[in-house]
Each structure stands twice: as C-alpha cells, then as structure tokens.
Design a protein around this motif. Structure first.
Motif, PDB file in Angstrom:
ATOM      1  N   GLY A  27       0.804  -1.220   0.000  1.00  0.00           N
ATOM      2  CA  GLY A  27       0.000   0.000   0.000  1.00  0.00           C
ATOM      3  C   GLY A  27       0.834   1.265   0.000  1.00  0.00           C
ATOM      4  N   THR A  28       2.134   1.118   0.257  1.00  0.00           N
ATOM      5  CA  THR A  28       3.014   2.287   0.286  1.00  0.00           C
ATOM      6  C   THR A  28       3.651   2.581  -1.069  1.00  0.00           C
ATOM      7  OG1 THR A  28       4.904   0.922   0.926  1.00  0.00           O
ATOM      8  CG2 THR A  28       3.562   1.844   2.708  1.00  0.00           C
ATOM      9  N   VAL A  29       3.412   1.697  -2.048  1.00  0.00           N
ATOM     10  CA  VAL A  29       4.007   1.886  -3.372  1.00  0.00           C
ATOM     11  C   VAL A  29       3.332   3.070  -4.067  1.00  0.00           C
ATOM     12  CG1 VAL A  29       4.393   0.841  -5.639  1.00  0.00           C
ATOM     13  CG2 VAL A  29       4.563  -0.565  -3.572  1.00  0.00           C
ATOM     14  N   GLU A  30       4.144   3.923  -4.681  1.00  0.00           N
ATOM     15  CA  GLU A  30       3.586   5.061  -5.418  1.00  0.00           C
ATOM     16  C   GLU A  30       2.637   4.567  -6.519  1.00  0.00           C
ATOM     17  OE1 GLU A  30       5.082   8.745  -8.309  1.00  0.00           O
ATOM     18  OE2 GLU A  30       6.560   7.462  -7.296  1.00  0.00           O
ATOM     19  N   GLY A  31       1.435   5.124  -6.542  1.00  0.00           N
ATOM     20  CA  GLY A  31       0.444   4.704  -7.534  1.00  0.00           C
ATOM     21  C   GLY A  31      -0.537   3.684  -6.997  1.00  0.00           C
ATOM     22  N   VAL A  32      -0.345   3.257  -5.715  1.00  0.00           N
ATOM     23  CA  VAL A  32      -1.263   2.299  -5.092  1.00  0.00           C
ATOM     24  C   VAL A  32      -1.952   2.996  -3.926  1.00  0.00           C
ATOM     25  CG1 VAL A  32      -1.480   0.121  -3.844  1.00  0.00           C
ATOM     26  CG2 VAL A  32       0.150   0.331  -5.757  1.00  0.00           C
ATOM     27  N   ALA A  33      -3.286   3.055  -3.976  1.00  0.00           N
ATOM     28  CA  ALA A  33      -4.044   3.721  -2.917  1.00  0.00           C
ATOM     29  C   ALA A  33      -4.639   2.724  -1.929  1.00  0.00           C
ATOM     30  CB  ALA A  33      -5.164   4.566  -3.523  1.00  0.00           C
ATOM     31  N   SER A  34      -4.953   1.512  -2.409  1.00  0.00           N
ATOM     32  CA  SER A  34      -5.554   0.516  -1.518  1.00  0.00           C
ATOM     33  C   SER A  34      -5.173  -0.885  -1.978  1.00  0.00           C
ATOM     34  CB  SER A  34      -7.084   0.648  -1.495  1.00  0.00           C
ATOM     35  OG  SER A  34      -7.614   0.385  -2.781  1.00  0.00           O
ATOM     36  N   GLY A  47      -4.477  -2.247 -15.613  1.00  0.00           N
ATOM     37  CA  GLY A  47      -4.878  -0.892 -15.989  1.00  0.00           C
ATOM     38  C   GLY A  47      -4.087   0.208 -15.330  1.00  0.00           C
ATOM     39  N   ALA A  48      -3.313  -0.113 -14.296  1.00  0.00           N
ATOM     40  CA  ALA A  48      -2.556   0.929 -13.588  1.00  0.00           C
ATOM     41  C   ALA A  48      -1.361   1.410 -14.395  1.00  0.00           C
ATOM     42  CB  ALA A  48      -2.092   0.411 -12.229  1.00  0.00           C
ATOM     43  N   GLY A  49      -0.852   0.547 -15.263  1.00  0.00           N
ATOM     44  CA  GLY A  49       0.243   0.961 -16.125  1.00  0.00           C
ATOM     45  C   GLY A  49       1.556   0.259 -15.817  1.00  0.00           C
ATOM     46  N   HIS A  50       2.458   0.318 -16.805  1.00  0.00           N
ATOM     47  CA  HIS A  50       3.732  -0.385 -16.738  1.00  0.00           C
ATOM     48  C   HIS A  50       4.611   0.113 -15.601  1.00  0.00           C
ATOM     49  CE1 HIS A  50       7.833  -1.442 -18.245  1.00  0.00           C
ATOM     50  NE2 HIS A  50       7.207  -2.570 -18.522  1.00  0.00           N
ATOM     51  N   ASP A  51       4.635   1.427 -15.351  1.00  0.00           N
ATOM     52  CA  ASP A  51       5.501   1.985 -14.310  1.00  0.00           C
ATOM     53  C   ASP A  51       5.106   1.476 -12.928  1.00  0.00           C
ATOM     54  OD1 ASP A  51       6.904   3.343 -16.226  1.00  0.00           O
ATOM     55  OD2 ASP A  51       5.923   5.274 -15.867  1.00  0.00           O
ATOM     56  N   VAL A  52       3.804   1.427 -12.669  1.00  0.00           N
ATOM     57  CA  VAL A  52       3.336   0.933 -11.371  1.00  0.00           C
ATOM     58  C   VAL A  52       3.695  -0.538 -11.210  1.00  0.00           C
ATOM     59  CG1 VAL A  52       1.314   0.511  -9.920  1.00  0.00           C
ATOM     60  CG2 VAL A  52       1.469   2.624 -11.263  1.00  0.00           C
ATOM     61  N   LEU A  53       3.511  -1.307 -12.265  1.00  0.00           N
ATOM     62  CA  LEU A  53       3.863  -2.725 -12.234  1.00  0.00           C
ATOM     63  C   LEU A  53       5.329  -2.919 -11.857  1.00  0.00           C
ATOM     64  CD1 LEU A  53       2.816  -5.493 -14.690  1.00  0.00           C
ATOM     65  CD2 LEU A  53       5.235  -5.102 -14.334  1.00  0.00           C
ATOM     66  N   LEU A  54       6.211  -2.136 -12.469  1.00  0.00           N
ATOM     67  CA  LEU A  54       7.641  -2.271 -12.188  1.00  0.00           C
ATOM     68  C   LEU A  54       7.982  -1.826 -10.773  1.00  0.00           C
ATOM     69  CD1 LEU A  54       9.292  -1.148 -15.549  1.00  0.00           C
ATOM     70  CD2 LEU A  54       8.887  -3.467 -14.716  1.00  0.00           C
ATOM     71  N   ARG A  55       7.304  -0.788 -10.266  1.00  0.00           N
ATOM     72  CA  ARG A  55       7.567  -0.343  -8.894  1.00  0.00           C
ATOM     73  C   ARG A  55       7.160  -1.432  -7.894  1.00  0.00           C
ATOM     74  NH1 ARG A  55       6.103   4.971 -10.827  1.00  0.00           N
ATOM     75  NH2 ARG A  55       3.920   4.725 -10.201  1.00  0.00           N
ATOM     76  N   ILE A  56       6.024  -2.064  -8.138  1.00  0.00           N
ATOM     77  CA  ILE A  56       5.584  -3.153  -7.252  1.00  0.00           C
ATOM     78  C   ILE A  56       6.576  -4.305  -7.324  1.00  0.00           C
ATOM     79  CG2 ILE A  56       3.787  -4.891  -6.903  1.00  0.00           C
ATOM     80  CD1 ILE A  56       1.792  -2.772  -8.000  1.00  0.00           C
ATOM     81  N   SER A  57       7.029  -4.624  -8.533  1.00  0.00           N
ATOM     82  CA  SER A  57       8.021  -5.692  -8.702  1.00  0.00           C
ATOM     83  C   SER A  57       9.297  -5.383  -7.928  1.00  0.00           C
ATOM     84  CB  SER A  57       8.330  -5.872 -10.194  1.00  0.00           C
ATOM     85  OG  SER A  57       9.379  -6.799 -10.385  1.00  0.00           O
ATOM     86  N   ASP A  58       9.734  -4.140  -7.974  1.00  0.00           N
ATOM     87  CA  ASP A  58      10.951  -3.749  -7.255  1.00  0.00           C
ATOM     88  C   ASP A  58      10.782  -3.932  -5.742  1.00  0.00           C
ATOM     89  OD1 ASP A  58      12.219  -3.091  -9.607  1.00  0.00           O
ATOM     90  OD2 ASP A  58      11.808  -0.928  -9.444  1.00  0.00           O
ATOM     91  N   VAL A  59       9.633  -3.532  -5.204  1.00  0.00           N
ATOM     92  CA  VAL A  59       9.387  -3.677  -3.765  1.00  0.00           C
ATOM     93  C   VAL A  59       9.382  -5.157  -3.372  1.00  0.00           C
ATOM     94  CG1 VAL A  59       7.661  -3.351  -1.942  1.00  0.00           C
ATOM     95  CG2 VAL A  59       8.162  -1.491  -3.545  1.00  0.00           C
TER      96      VAL A  59
END
Length: 501
Positions: free
Chosen positions: A20-27, A161-173
């Motif tokens: 939930g702390t990843v940028e682009g994730v609200a819930s 639908g959130a987009g490629h950048d959000v996917l990669l940020r979640i993967s990094d975390v």
C-alpha cells in the motif's frame, strides 16, 4: 487481450510486504483464495512450448472452467496475448485448435502436463479511476497421475490498468523483500523442462557471411518468411488487419525470393512451392485489398459519410465473403501441407550445385541485377500518357527488385548490405507512389461501376461523383510524382553494388 505481467521466484519463508506504500497504489484488497487445476496440451515434440505458446484447460477460475491460448508478442518478454474460449474439458474447442494450427501443423495435440496451483491474490488499486495491478502468490504442484513430482512457488504481478511503471515499482518492492527475478516463461514450460525450452522449428538466421555458400541465403530467406507467416497466422484468424497484411507479405516475399534464387534451387521444387504460396497469398489478398480500399475511400469520402453508406455496406458484404473464404483456406489440409513443406524447406531446401559451390558474394548480386534490368527497361520508357496498366507493370517490377535486394542484403556483409538496403528503399519509394496510383485506379473503377448501377439515386450518385473526382485527382498526382522517385533510384551510385560486389 494482452496479458502484461512479471514473474518472480520466492521460497518458503517469503512474506508479502506492505504494498500500500508503493507510489500509484491507494488501496490493497485481498481476494478469495483459488485452487486451480490445469491441463496443458502440446505435440509430442512440444511445438507450442518451444514457440512460447500455451494451450490449457483450467478449472477453479471465478467464472468457471475455461480454455486459454496464450501467444507471445514479438519482442515483449512480459507481454502475451491471452484468448479465453468456452468449451468442455472433453475435447479441444475448434477455435482454440485453430489459433495454434500454424505451429502444430499436421501433428496431434494431447495432454503433456498437469499443474495444480493454490493461489492467494491481491488487487492493488489507484485512487483516480480504480485501475489496478494484481499480485498473486502461487504454490505450484506438477503432477504425474496423482503423484506430485515437482513443487515451486512464484509471484505474478499483472497490470490491470494501472500501467507499466506501477507494475515495475511493485516488482521492485517485492524483490527488495526477497523475491527473485526469474526467466519470464510459462509454468508449463518450467514443468516440462529442457525439451520445452529448446529452439522452435523455424528460427530466422542471426548472421550469414558473404563467404558462406549461397544456399545459406536461400535457407535464411525461407526461414524469415515462414516465421513471419506462422507468427501472424493467429492474428489473421482473429481478424487483425495488420496480421493479414503481414501474412500476405510473407507469402508474396517467399514466392518472389524463390524466383530470385532461381539458379540456386531446383526448378520443379520451387515452382511447386510458388504455386501454393500464390494460392494462399490470393486468399489473403482478397481481404487485405478490401481493407485498404475501404480505409482509402472512407478517408476520401470525409464529409459525405451518410450519403456513401450504400458503398460501405456493399464493401462490408464483400469483406465478409472474402474473410469466410480466407478462413476456409487456412483451415484446409492444403494450407497445413504448405506449412509442413515450408518448415521442411527451411532446413532442407532443394538446392542446385551452384548454391553449394558459389559464395553469397559471388552468386547474389547478379540475381538482383536481373530484376533491376527488367525494371529499368520498363520504367525508362514510361511516359505520363501511357496506360495505367503500364504503370502497374512497373510497380510490380519495382516490388520484385526491392524484394530481391532485401532478400540478399543480410548475406552480403555490412558495406554491400547497406548499399543493397538503400537500393531496396529507393525501389520501395517507386513502389509506394505507383501503389497509390493503382489503388486510385481500382477505387475509381469500383466507384464508376456503382454509379452506373445507381443512376437514379440522387444523393448517393452525387457523392459517388465527388469520390470519383478525388480518386482521379490522386491518380494524376501519383503519375506526376513518379519521375522524381524514379530519378532518385536510377543513379549510378545506387547500382554500383550490383556489378562490383
């Protein structure tokens, strides 16, 4: 629809971090756990797996059991096209079998592995439009009969639908928490082992040397064309306009290349393949030509759309008929036999003695020179007032010269290959201008025919008259553009490689 996901390996003690702390994730919302049971189908020699394709029947989904075909997207390791198809688990539905025909060909499909997955899942949503990313934690068991023969655990992060950048940020975390990047391969490929990771039947060559036997260029050309045809077969069946175009180009190029390589291949063998390639190219061309013509006329008919409805309705009907004929062709035994022959030809073409004795540098430029001489003879004598048919013949010759140059360029080294590609590019300019002319001429002919049939339909007839004027204007402009593109091609510097290579 495209499936965009990242796969990560994890071991027993891994725990999902706070996402939930990843940028682009609200819930973050956890969904109900799933117990998935999948049976994967392939040929005995794993033709689907070796091409990055999966065909499975899986139960345990929210919407019930479903057949799924996953197809690779060229050049995108994280992306595959996913097509879900309804049907019982007793037999493979025809639409699913259709989509893998080019890869299976005359072989048979049967179950090759069964996988059970215990899945936990979370939906990660943004605070703007509710778009999200799905994270799943899969405990995977590979079965032989009722016995578990392998276990593994992996995470999948899929864009919803959130987009490629959000996917990669979640993967990094997730990786910071202990997950490990792994090769992006399907579960079935991992379960089937090394055989599933072997090379596919057709692989375009990476490099051919000017010093190699000329026969290698023949193999390379056939491999590139066959690969292109196979890769675009599923999209053609699904109605993709570009797939139809690419598949038609593949068939046309291979037919042209076999003619170009005439002295290097057995004549009867090549002629037989050319006949079959001409047949499938014609079926593809019926659909493609209507796609191009309709797009052209819709653009030209801007502002008259309502009045031109009968025209486009007529074209839609013709397109439906052409598409049915195309589907009949690609579902036929004749087409499957052609694919089998092409795959065989990629490995064992019927070469002449010259193909084995002469190098690429010695044998190939003279073959393009033959196509060039025919083109030059026709084009240099062409005059603005000549019949449209004469311009069309020059277009065909320009296309053959272009295809010939593009077929040999990869086998001539960096310097000569660059010159060959430049020559091909100039030929393409000629082909494009005369293609515009031909499209305008064909479109005008169809418009005239319809106008004659609808003389008493005032608004429609008036709109057709305006459309005809625009097509005739386009034809005149194309003819006026021809001398410039021809002069740009017909220069000594563009032709030196044909003689000095």
């Amino acid at each position: 629809m495209p499936e965009v996901e990242v796969k990560l390996a994890v071991h027993g003690p891994f725990e999902l971090p706070d996402l939930g702390t990843v940028e682009g994730v609200a819930s973050v919302e956890q969904g109900a756990a799933q117990h998935l049971r999948a049976t994967y189908y392939d040929t005995d020699d794993l033709r689907l797996a070796r091409n990055g394709i999966t065909l499975r029947y899986r139960s345990g989904e929210d919407d019930g059991a479903v057949w799924t075909v996953k197809l690779p997207v060229d050049g995108a390791a994280m992306v595959r096209d996913e097509i879900n198809i309804e049907g019982s688990g007793n037999s493979i539905p025809r639409p699913a079998a259709d989509l893998v025909t080019a890869f299976v060909r005359s072989a048979s499909l049967s179950p090759v592995t069964r996988i059970q997955t215990r899945r936990r899942r979370w939906s990660l949503l943004n605070d703007e439009d509710g778009a999200g990313t799905e994270v799943v934690d899969d405990e995977v068991s590979v079965l032989e009969g009722s016995r578990v023969v392998a276990r593994s655990r992996e995470l999948e992060v899929e864009d919803k639908g959130a987009g490629h950048d959000v996917l990669l940020r979640i993967s990094d975390v997730l990786q910071e928490a202990g997950a490990m990047a792994e090769e992006q391969v399907p579960k079935a490929v991992r379960a089937l082992g090394a055989r599933a990771a072997a090379a596919p039947d057709v692989v375009p060559p990476k490099k051919i040397s000017p010093k190699d036997p000329a026969g290698r260029a023949v193999r390379g050309s056939l491999a590139s064309g066959t690969y292109r045809m196979m890769a675009n077969d599923p999209g053609t069946r699904l109605g993709g306009e570009d797939s139809v175009h690419q598949m038609r180009v593949a068939a046309r190029r291979m037919r042209s290349d076999l003619k170009t390589f005439g002295p290097l291949v057995d004549e009867a063998w090549a002629t037989s393949l050319e006949t079959e390639l001409k047949w499938i190219a014609a079926a593809l061309g019926e659909v493609r030509d209507l796609d191009v013509m309709q797009a052209r006329l819709r653009k030209a008919g801007g502002g008259m759309e309502e009045s031109l409805d009968p025209l486009f309705a007529s074209m839609d009907s013709k397109h439906d008929v052409a598409r049915e004929r195309l589907l009949e062709a690609v579902r036929s035994n004749r087409y499957v036999e052609l694919l089998d022959r092409l795959v065989e030809a990629c490995h064992e073409p019927a070469l002449t003695e010259a193909a084995n004795k002469q190098t690429c540098a010695e044998a190939l430029p003279p073959l393009v020179n033959q196509a060039w001489r025919k083109l030059a003879r026709q084009a240099r004598s062409l005059r603005p007032g000549d019949p449209d048919e004469d311009f069309h013949e020059v277009r065909i010759s320009a296309k053959k010269a272009r295809y010939a140059a593009e077929a040999v360029a990869p086998s001539l080294g960096k310097k000569i290959g660059k010159q060959a590609n430049n020559f091909a590019s100039r030929c393409a300019d000629v082909q494009d201008v005369l293609g515009t002319l031909q499209d305008a001429v064909v479109s005008a002919g169809m418009v005239k025919h319809l106008a004659a049939e609808h003389r008493n339909d005032g608004p429609f007839s008036l709109a057709l008259g305006r459309l005809l004027e625009r097509q005739e204007h386009n034809a005149r402009e194309a003819k006026q553009s021809f001398p410039k593109v021809w002069d740009a091609l017909d220069k000594a510097k563009n032709l030196e490689w044909l003689i000095t290579a």
